[in-house]
Enzyme design. Structure first.
Site, PDB file in Angstrom:
ATOM      1  N   LYS A  17       1.785  85.153  45.076  1.00  0.00           N
ATOM      2  CA  LYS A  17       3.250  85.246  44.931  1.00  0.00           C
ATOM      3  C   LYS A  17       3.933  84.567  46.116  1.00  0.00           C
ATOM      4  CE  LYS A  17       5.425  89.174  46.201  1.00  0.00           C
ATOM      5  NZ  LYS A  17       6.563  89.020  47.131  1.00  0.00           N
ATOM      6  N   ASN A  18       3.456  84.855  47.331  1.00  0.00           N
ATOM      7  CA  ASN A  18       4.166  84.376  48.521  1.00  0.00           C
ATOM      8  C   ASN A  18       3.859  82.930  48.867  1.00  0.00           C
ATOM      9  OD1 ASN A  18       5.395  86.813  48.601  1.00  0.00           O
ATOM     10  ND2 ASN A  18       4.177  87.652  50.277  1.00  0.00           N
ATOM     11  N   CYS A 115      16.616  95.435  52.794  1.00  0.00           N
ATOM     12  CA  CYS A 115      15.856  95.923  51.642  1.00  0.00           C
ATOM     13  C   CYS A 115      15.189  97.221  52.085  1.00  0.00           C
ATOM     14  CB  CYS A 115      14.859  94.875  51.167  1.00  0.00           C
ATOM     15  SG  CYS A 115      13.380  94.850  52.135  1.00  0.00           S
ATOM     16  N   ASP A 307       1.323  93.487  54.505  1.00  0.00           N
ATOM     17  CA  ASP A 307       1.363  93.674  53.039  1.00  0.00           C
ATOM     18  C   ASP A 307       0.158  94.428  52.515  1.00  0.00           C
ATOM     19  OD1 ASP A 307       2.955  90.472  52.267  1.00  0.00           O
ATOM     20  OD2 ASP A 307       3.700  92.346  53.107  1.00  0.00           O
ATOM     21  N   ARG A 399       6.996  93.219  40.369  1.00  0.00           N
ATOM     22  CA  ARG A 399       7.524  92.075  41.125  1.00  0.00           C
ATOM     23  C   ARG A 399       6.366  91.250  41.700  1.00  0.00           C
ATOM     24  NH1 ARG A 399      12.366  93.188  45.063  1.00  0.00           N
ATOM     25  NH2 ARG A 399      11.799  91.017  45.355  1.00  0.00           N
TER      26      ARG A 399
HETATM   27  C1  EPZ Z   1       7.327  87.372  54.160  1.00  0.00           C
HETATM   28  O1  EPZ Z   1       8.582  87.984  54.289  1.00  0.00           O
HETATM   29  C2  EPZ Z   1       6.729  87.908  52.873  1.00  0.00           C
HETATM   30  N1  EPZ Z   1       7.571  87.512  51.742  1.00  0.00           N
HETATM   31  C3  EPZ Z   1       6.603  89.422  52.955  1.00  0.00           C
HETATM   32  O2  EPZ Z   1       5.975  89.856  51.762  1.00  0.00           O
HETATM   33  C4  EPZ Z   1       5.717  89.772  54.142  1.00  0.00           C
HETATM   34  O3  EPZ Z   1       5.640  91.170  54.271  1.00  0.00           O
HETATM   35  C5  EPZ Z   1       6.305  89.157  55.421  1.00  0.00           C
HETATM   36  O4  EPZ Z   1       6.476  87.737  55.248  1.00  0.00           O
HETATM   37  C6  EPZ Z   1       5.422  89.393  56.645  1.00  0.00           C
HETATM   38  O5  EPZ Z   1       4.159  88.838  56.412  1.00  0.00           O
HETATM   39  C7  EPZ Z   1       7.474  86.250  51.275  1.00  0.00           C
HETATM   40  O6  EPZ Z   1       6.713  85.428  51.776  1.00  0.00           O
HETATM   41  C8  EPZ Z   1       8.333  85.895  50.096  1.00  0.00           C
HETATM   42  P1  EPZ Z   1       9.224  87.533  58.171  1.00  0.00           P
HETATM   43  P2  EPZ Z   1       9.625  87.415  55.390  1.00  0.00           P
HETATM   44  O7  EPZ Z   1      10.381  86.599  58.227  1.00  0.00           O
HETATM   45  O8  EPZ Z   1       9.419  85.967  55.573  1.00  0.00           O
HETATM   46  C9  EPZ Z   1      11.983  89.573  61.442  1.00  0.00           C
HETATM   47  C10 EPZ Z   1       5.609  91.238  49.950  1.00  0.00           C
HETATM   48  O9  EPZ Z   1       5.244  92.390  49.932  1.00  0.00           O
HETATM   49  N2  EPZ Z   1      12.882  88.408  61.228  1.00  0.00           N
HETATM   50  O10 EPZ Z   1       7.862  86.996  58.519  1.00  0.00           O
HETATM   51  O11 EPZ Z   1      10.969  87.929  55.027  1.00  0.00           O
HETATM   52  C11 EPZ Z   1      11.878  90.445  60.209  1.00  0.00           C
HETATM   53  O12 EPZ Z   1      12.907  91.401  60.188  1.00  0.00           O
HETATM   54  C12 EPZ Z   1       6.662  90.776  50.912  1.00  0.00           C
HETATM   55  O13 EPZ Z   1       5.112  90.311  49.224  1.00  0.00           O
HETATM   56  C13 EPZ Z   1      14.055  88.322  61.970  1.00  0.00           C
HETATM   57  O14 EPZ Z   1      14.375  89.202  62.776  1.00  0.00           O
HETATM   58  O15 EPZ Z   1       9.135  88.161  56.711  1.00  0.00           O
HETATM   59  C14 EPZ Z   1      10.526  91.081  60.379  1.00  0.00           C
HETATM   60  O16 EPZ Z   1      10.645  92.187  61.243  1.00  0.00           O
HETATM   61  C15 EPZ Z   1       7.296  91.938  51.604  1.00  0.00           C
HETATM   62  N3  EPZ Z   1      14.876  87.254  61.780  1.00  0.00           N
HETATM   63  C16 EPZ Z   1       9.703  90.003  61.063  1.00  0.00           C
HETATM   64  O17 EPZ Z   1      10.648  89.095  61.643  1.00  0.00           O
HETATM   65  C17 EPZ Z   1      14.567  86.245  60.903  1.00  0.00           C
HETATM   66  O18 EPZ Z   1      15.346  85.279  60.784  1.00  0.00           O
HETATM   67  C18 EPZ Z   1       8.795  89.211  60.138  1.00  0.00           C
HETATM   68  O19 EPZ Z   1       9.572  88.819  59.037  1.00  0.00           O
HETATM   69  C19 EPZ Z   1      13.368  86.349  60.172  1.00  0.00           C
HETATM   70  C20 EPZ Z   1      12.532  87.426  60.357  1.00  0.00           C
END
Ligand code: EPZ
Length: 419
Positions: A17-18, A115, A307, A399
């Protein structure tokens, strides 16, 4: 579902998915068609395809009776926008921002709200695009982005993100492929799904080096051409089924997976007592004893993935002792704890650490899914519990998993979907 039956048989893993979600957005970078195989048939993928079609992308399925093989053509984009009602159902919609801005020179994307698992800000996406010369305003809940004054493209730059962000890296990587000059992304995410996106971009004519490392160097090109790509297998779906067989016992063989993308999880499952035989694209997993407790902390790839945290916690609830699980990526990713405790688990939370005391047996109950991986965790616990368990709100499950109950039924589980 009624717990207690061991899992036996074989299954194949769907595309990730990701990886599929950013890869679908990559079609926006070219006016040529992109042909994709092994796209998982998931709710989030359908949502993304609907969003792209609303922008003017043509989507068609060469093989009418299956949705894993599709062709996208973004030659005519008429509305470079991602409206609130789409973004609020799927935060990954933010992934259209980088490609739209890079190719069209403008993008209007609703700010994703928070979320269930955390605030999920996108400040790094915006910071990086601004460093590439974009002028970005946040107005009425929208990100309004366009090329800088008098510019006819984004400008390459050296960018260090404040933390490792998966979709942040993907947005900036896609934007950089069409920027003028060189972009260096330091502190880049190394998740295999980022690498799979990069592999497609290179097939489209992008000039990227450092794929798989935390430093990506992109030499911008003036345009990208069409390509054909098969999406990498889903390592989280693979890990989820391995946690299931480790929890209920039995023997399963998983085909079309990529064991090399799951080292941290396989090491912890081995510690729990799961016996595994691997080939390059399959894993045969056998469990014939009560799981041993295994402590871990989540971190960015290649460490233990957030995840997989909820699914492994379900396994720990019936282990022969205590374990502790620390969640370092998201601030609120323990919502499955209360639901697992409703099934008789003994888990307490201290800050970002869950303390799990293994119990002999869980007992079935009605529980509620709160987010995608929490729902998978509750299914695993329900399969291990004595008696009947009902998991409500399984739209969360749909999802990210393609008909999980069918795959589990084929493995001998007593599980059905109630309309
Ligand atoms: C991706 O989300 C995945 N989703 C998530 O999978 C996964 O849990 C996550 O990466 C971590 O591996 C997709 O790829 C579509 P991040 P993402 O940006 O990119 C902070 C699932 O279950 N952050 O790596 O949104 C953020 O709050 C989903 O399939 C900022 O502060 O995660 C988090 O604490 C859930 N500012 C950390 O970084 C930003 O601009 C990592 O988030 C971006 C992120």
């Amino acid at each position: 579902m009624v717990g207690g039956s061991p899992l036996k048989g074989e299954l194949r893993i769907a595309g990730a998915k990701n990886a599929a979600l950013p890869i679908l957005c990559a079609c926006l970078l070219s006016s040529d068609p992109i042909e994709l195989y092994n796209v998982p048939d998931l709710q989030d993928v359908r949502t993304m395809l609907k969003l792209l079609q609303q922008m003017g992308v043509q989507v068609y399925f060469p093989d009418a009776n299956q949705r894993n093989h599709l062709v996208l053509n973004a030659s005519t984009i008429n509305t470079p926008e991602a409206p609130y009602e789409m973004v609020k159902t799927m935060r990954a919609s933010i992934l259209v921002l980088g490609p739209l801005l890079a190719r069209m020179g403008q993008a209007k994307v609703s700010l994703p709200g928070g979320c269930a698992i955390g605030a999920r800000p996108v400040d790094q996406h915006i910071k990086g695009l601004k460093m590439m010369g974009a002028s970005i305003q946040i107005k009425k809940g929208f990100i309004q982005a366009k090329w800088g004054e008098g510019q006819d493209a984004l400008q390459g730059n050296s960018i260090v993100t404040d933390m490792i962000t998966v979709t942040g890296t993907e947005n900036l990587l896609m934007a950089a492929t069409l920027a003028k000059g060189t972009t260096v992304l330091e502190n880049a995410a190394r998740e295999p799904e980022v690498g799979d996106l990069a592999d497609l971009l290179v097939k489209m004519g992008a000039n990227i080096s450092g794929i798989g490392t935390d430093r990506l160097v992109i030499e911008g090109v003036s345009s990208l051409h069409g390509a054909t790509h098969s999406v990498i297998p889903d390592r989280i779906e693979t890990g989820t089924f391995l946690c299931a067989v480790a929890a209920v016992g039995g023997e399963i063989t998983i085909h079309d997976c990529r064991p090399d993308t799951l080292d941290a999880v396989l090491a912890k499952l081995k510690e729990a007592g799961l016996k595994m035989k691997k080939t390059a694209d399959s894993i045969t997993a056998t469990m014939s004893s009560r799981p041993k407790p295994v402590s871990f902390r989540t971190s960015e790839y290649p460490a233990f993935p957030t995840d997989m945290q909820a699914q492994f916690m379900a396994l720990n609830t019936i282990a022969s002792g205590g374990s502790h699980i620390t969640e370092t990526i998201f601030e609120n990713r323990f919502m499955h704890v209360q639901e697992l405790n409703r099934l008789g688990a003994d888990i307490s939370i201290e800050g970002n650490t869950a303390l799990v005391q293994g119990v002999e047996k869980l007992s079935g109950a009605i529980v509620m899914a709160t987010d995608l991986r929490a729902s998978a965790s509750l299914v695993i616990a329900g399969l291990a519990a004595q008696g009947e368990t009902q998991v409500d709100r399984i739209y969360h499950l749909d999802r990210g998993y393609d008909r999980m109950e069918l795959k589990l039924t084929q493995l001998g589980a007593n599980i059905r979907r109630i309309k």
